[in-house]
Write a protein that holds these residues in place. Structure first.
Motif, PDB file in Angstrom:
ATOM      1  N   LEU A 204       5.766  -0.546  13.281  1.00 26.38           N
ATOM      2  CA  LEU A 204       7.013  -0.136  12.443  1.00 26.38           C
ATOM      3  C   LEU A 204       6.507   1.057  11.726  1.00 26.38           C
ATOM      4  O   LEU A 204       5.294   1.283  11.340  1.00 26.38           O
ATOM      5  N   SER A 205       7.304   1.924  11.486  1.00 23.00           N
ATOM      6  CA  SER A 205       6.943   3.324  10.557  1.00 23.00           C
ATOM      7  C   SER A 205       7.783   3.440   9.531  1.00 23.00           C
ATOM      8  O   SER A 205       9.026   3.013   9.307  1.00 23.00           O
ATOM      9  N   LEU A 206       7.530   4.193   8.406  1.00 18.81           N
ATOM     10  CA  LEU A 206       8.244   4.422   7.357  1.00 18.81           C
ATOM     11  C   LEU A 206       8.673   5.720   7.279  1.00 18.81           C
ATOM     12  O   LEU A 206       7.927   6.771   7.276  1.00 18.81           O
ATOM     13  N   MET A 207      10.119   6.114   7.189  1.00 21.82           N
ATOM     14  CA  MET A 207      10.272   7.633   7.088  1.00 21.82           C
ATOM     15  C   MET A 207      11.341   7.866   5.957  1.00 21.82           C
ATOM     16  O   MET A 207      12.008   6.971   5.304  1.00 21.82           O
ATOM     17  N   GLU A 208      10.623   9.057   5.283  1.00 22.22           N
ATOM     18  CA  GLU A 208      11.349   9.315   3.915  1.00 22.22           C
ATOM     19  C   GLU A 208      12.062  10.469   4.457  1.00 22.22           C
ATOM     20  O   GLU A 208      11.534  11.554   5.057  1.00 22.22           O
ATOM     21  N   ILE A 209      13.333  10.549   4.203  1.00 21.68           N
ATOM     22  CA  ILE A 209      14.350  11.776   4.542  1.00 21.68           C
ATOM     23  C   ILE A 209      14.973  12.422   3.218  1.00 21.68           C
ATOM     24  O   ILE A 209      15.501  11.468   2.400  1.00 21.68           O
ATOM     25  N   TYR A 210      15.082  13.485   3.175  1.00 18.28           N
ATOM     26  CA  TYR A 210      15.553  14.368   1.986  1.00 18.28           C
ATOM     27  C   TYR A 210      16.718  15.118   2.302  1.00 18.28           C
ATOM     28  O   TYR A 210      16.960  15.905   3.404  1.00 18.28           O
TER      29      TYR A 210
ATOM     30  N   LEU B  73      16.643   1.776   3.963  1.00 20.47           N
ATOM     31  CA  LEU B  73      17.325   0.965   5.410  1.00 20.47           C
ATOM     32  C   LEU B  73      16.060   0.592   6.156  1.00 20.47           C
ATOM     33  O   LEU B  73      15.345   0.982   6.775  1.00 20.47           O
ATOM     34  N   LYS B  74      15.951  -0.811   5.846  1.00 22.28           N
ATOM     35  CA  LYS B  74      15.093  -1.575   6.676  1.00 22.28           C
ATOM     36  C   LYS B  74      15.400  -2.295   7.714  1.00 22.28           C
ATOM     37  O   LYS B  74      16.200  -3.445   7.648  1.00 22.28           O
TER      38      LYS B  74
ATOM     39  N   ASP C   3       0.905  -1.248   0.116  1.00 21.66           N
ATOM     40  CA  ASP C   3       0.056   0.032  -0.074  1.00 21.66           C
ATOM     41  C   ASP C   3       0.943   1.218   0.054  1.00 21.66           C
ATOM     42  O   ASP C   3       0.550   2.510   0.411  1.00 21.66           O
ATOM     43  N   CYS C   4       2.120   1.003  -0.225  1.00 18.94           N
ATOM     44  CA  CYS C   4       3.108   2.146  -0.217  1.00 18.94           C
ATOM     45  C   CYS C   4       3.660   2.670  -1.884  1.00 18.94           C
ATOM     46  O   CYS C   4       4.825   3.031  -1.824  1.00 18.94           O
ATOM     47  N   ASN C   5       2.871   2.306  -2.697  1.00 17.15           N
ATOM     48  CA  ASN C   5       3.151   2.615  -3.918  1.00 17.15           C
ATOM     49  C   ASN C   5       3.710   3.963  -4.235  1.00 17.15           C
ATOM     50  O   ASN C   5       4.892   4.315  -4.955  1.00 17.15           O
ATOM     51  N   LEU C   6       3.108   4.991  -3.712  1.00 19.14           N
ATOM     52  CA  LEU C   6       3.740   6.545  -3.865  1.00 19.14           C
ATOM     53  C   LEU C   6       4.852   6.584  -3.226  1.00 19.14           C
ATOM     54  O   LEU C   6       5.699   7.579  -4.017  1.00 19.14           O
ATOM     55  N   VAL C   7       5.403   5.915  -2.416  1.00 22.40           N
ATOM     56  CA  VAL C   7       6.951   6.052  -1.770  1.00 22.40           C
ATOM     57  C   VAL C   7       7.941   5.421  -3.092  1.00 22.40           C
ATOM     58  O   VAL C   7       9.074   6.162  -3.040  1.00 22.40           O
ATOM     59  N   PHE C   8       7.591   4.653  -3.927  1.00 21.47           N
ATOM     60  CA  PHE C   8       8.605   4.232  -5.022  1.00 21.47           C
ATOM     61  C   PHE C   8       8.107   4.645  -6.427  1.00 21.47           C
ATOM     62  O   PHE C   8       8.989   4.544  -7.022  1.00 21.47           O
TER      63      PHE C   8
ATOM     64  N   LYS D  98      16.220  10.364  -2.238  1.00 25.37           N
ATOM     65  CA  LYS D  98      15.848  10.201  -1.021  1.00 25.37           C
ATOM     66  C   LYS D  98      16.276   8.817  -0.234  1.00 25.37           C
ATOM     67  O   LYS D  98      16.589   8.123  -0.853  1.00 25.37           O
ATOM     68  N   VAL D  99      16.252   9.077   1.190  1.00 29.43           N
ATOM     69  CA  VAL D  99      16.618   7.542   1.864  1.00 29.43           C
ATOM     70  C   VAL D  99      15.076   7.302   2.523  1.00 29.43           C
ATOM     71  O   VAL D  99      14.561   8.057   3.207  1.00 29.43           O
ATOM     72  N   ILE D 100      14.880   5.884   2.547  1.00 34.48           N
ATOM     73  CA  ILE D 100      13.680   5.490   3.110  1.00 34.48           C
ATOM     74  C   ILE D 100      14.040   4.663   4.274  1.00 34.48           C
ATOM     75  O   ILE D 100      14.675   3.654   4.045  1.00 34.48           O
ATOM     76  N   VAL D 101      13.624   5.174   5.336  1.00 34.03           N
ATOM     77  CA  VAL D 101      13.878   4.134   6.710  1.00 34.03           C
ATOM     78  C   VAL D 101      12.734   3.467   7.055  1.00 34.03           C
ATOM     79  O   VAL D 101      11.755   4.134   7.232  1.00 34.03           O
ATOM     80  N   ILE D 102      12.922   2.022   7.328  1.00 32.92           N
ATOM     81  CA  ILE D 102      11.824   1.676   7.974  1.00 32.92           C
ATOM     82  C   ILE D 102      12.257   1.000   9.364  1.00 32.92           C
ATOM     83  O   ILE D 102      13.196   0.221   9.474  1.00 32.92           O
ATOM     84  N   ASP D 103      11.667   1.459  10.341  1.00 35.11           N
ATOM     85  CA  ASP D 103      12.111   1.177  11.742  1.00 35.11           C
ATOM     86  C   ASP D 103      11.126   1.662  12.629  1.00 35.11           C
ATOM     87  O   ASP D 103       9.963   1.951  12.288  1.00 35.11           O
TER      88      ASP D 103
END
Length: 357
Positions: A350-356, A257-258, A186-191, A288-293
């Motif tokens: 868990l959360s998904l963090m997008e960092i720019y 970074l999962k 359900d996270c298509n927009l992220v990729f 961007k960097v995608i962090v799952i933590d």
């Protein structure tokens, strides 16, 4: 019963405190019962039976001695009380109780799409779980991790030197990745819009394969220790690269970074994030960097979710890692040179963090 106070508390409060203590003194039995049901393959036996299984059928398949049938029943009763099985009384079976799978035990059926049995087997291996007897000794060691105290080397060095346990660990991480994949659907927009991505610490590529299948035009590199990826074969848009994330990360539009940063100290996390920033800003690009933590949020989360997060934080402390709240995450991002970030919920904890940059 007397209502007189003892040490400032009435007897009811003291008995409640005793119950709490006993619950935690014997809590290790919860883990061992879970390990037992996986070792005995009980979830698969019930699954293959295609209907709730009676105790007599279960012990027959397990070839349990008659003297231990009562013990199997008691273990199953306790596991059912904890939500791993459902006890059903079947009139057709002369009121003999039967056991059905619950959502939790369905996650222990080996060979199923979503199976966490490898996680149970890895974490509850005596080599790993036995280390927690040495928490006192670890606290007084200035620089060593818990596993440095008990195994004579850091956890990652231990994996490198023990191929069988390394295999078990990779299987456990792959099983967990399947759960995250369920959320990523359900996270298509992220990729969307990305042409390339590097999955740092991506293991055997479980998550990367799902992303590649969903976005066939996205070129994905799984980047992990050489011992993990050396003999793995890629596909049209998936490849494997061995290396050290503290030295460099392959260039890409995005870096994933999962469940990586919680393994490391703040200082190490900043080093990793700096390498990721270099990777997504190469050739003048601004990816961007995608962090799952996990993001600890005691004020907003349900008590049970907070308990899991704090439990995992203690677990990560033993690796010299940590689970962090938003303020702590923000500090890492800023110190690594990033300008902005966005946090979205992903799974229950868990959360998904997008960092720019």
């Amino acid at each position: 019963m007397s209502n007189s106070l003892i040490n400032g508390h009435n007897p009811r409060e003291i008995f409640q405190a005793q119950a709490l203590l006993y619950k935690h003194i014997f809590a290790f039995i919860d883990s061992m019962c879970l390990k037992w049901t996986v070792e005995m393959n009980i979830p698969n036996i019930i699954h293959n039976h295609n209907k709730p299984i009676t105790l007599s059928n279960l012990v027959s398949i397990l070839q349990v001695p008659s003297s231990k049938i009562g013990n199997v029943q008691r273990l199953m009763r306790y596991l059912a009380h904890n939500g791993f099985f459902e006890i059903i009384t079947n009139q057709e079976e002369e009121n003999e109780e039967s056991y059905a799978l619950t959502v939790a035990s369905k996650l222990l059926v080996k060979g199923s799409d979503l199976c966490l049995a490898p996680m149970v087997e890895c974490v509850l291996d005596p080599t790993l779980s036995g280390s927690y007897h040495q928490l006192k000794k670890w606290i007084y060691e200035e620089d060593l991790t818990l596993f440095g105290v008990t195994l004579g080397s850091g956890f990652w060095d231990f994996l490198n030197k023990n191929p069988e346990y390394n295999k078990s660990f990779n299987e456990a991480m792959a099983s967990d990745s399947k759960m995250i994949n369920l959320a990523l659907r359900d996270c298509n927009l992220v990729f969307e819009g990305l042409e390339s991505m590097v999955d740092v610490g991506g293991g055997t590529g479980t998550t990367a394969k799902i992303i590649c299948d969903t976005f066939p035009k996205l070129k994905c590199v799984v980047f992990d220790r050489p011992q993990v990826v050396d003999n793995l074969c890629g596909s049209n848009n998936l490849s494997y690269v061995g290396g050290d994330m503290f030295s460099s990360v392959p260039n890409a539009d995005a870096v994933l970074l999962k469940w990586i940063l919680h393994n490391w100290t703040d200082k190490d996390c900043i080093r990793i994030l700096e390498k990721c920033k270099e990777a997504v800003t190469s050739n003048g690009k601004k990816g961007k960097v995608i962090v799952i933590d996990m993001v600890i949020n005691e004020k907003k989360d349900e008590n049970q979710i907070t308990q899991i997060k704090l439990l995992m934080d203690v677990n990560m402390a033993c690796l010299n890692g940590k689970e962090r709240n938003e303020k702590e995450w923000k500090k890492l991002f800023i110190e690594a040179g990033f300008q902005d970030y966005k946090i979205s919920p992903l799974t229950g904890f868990l959360s998904l963090m997008e960092i720019y940059p």
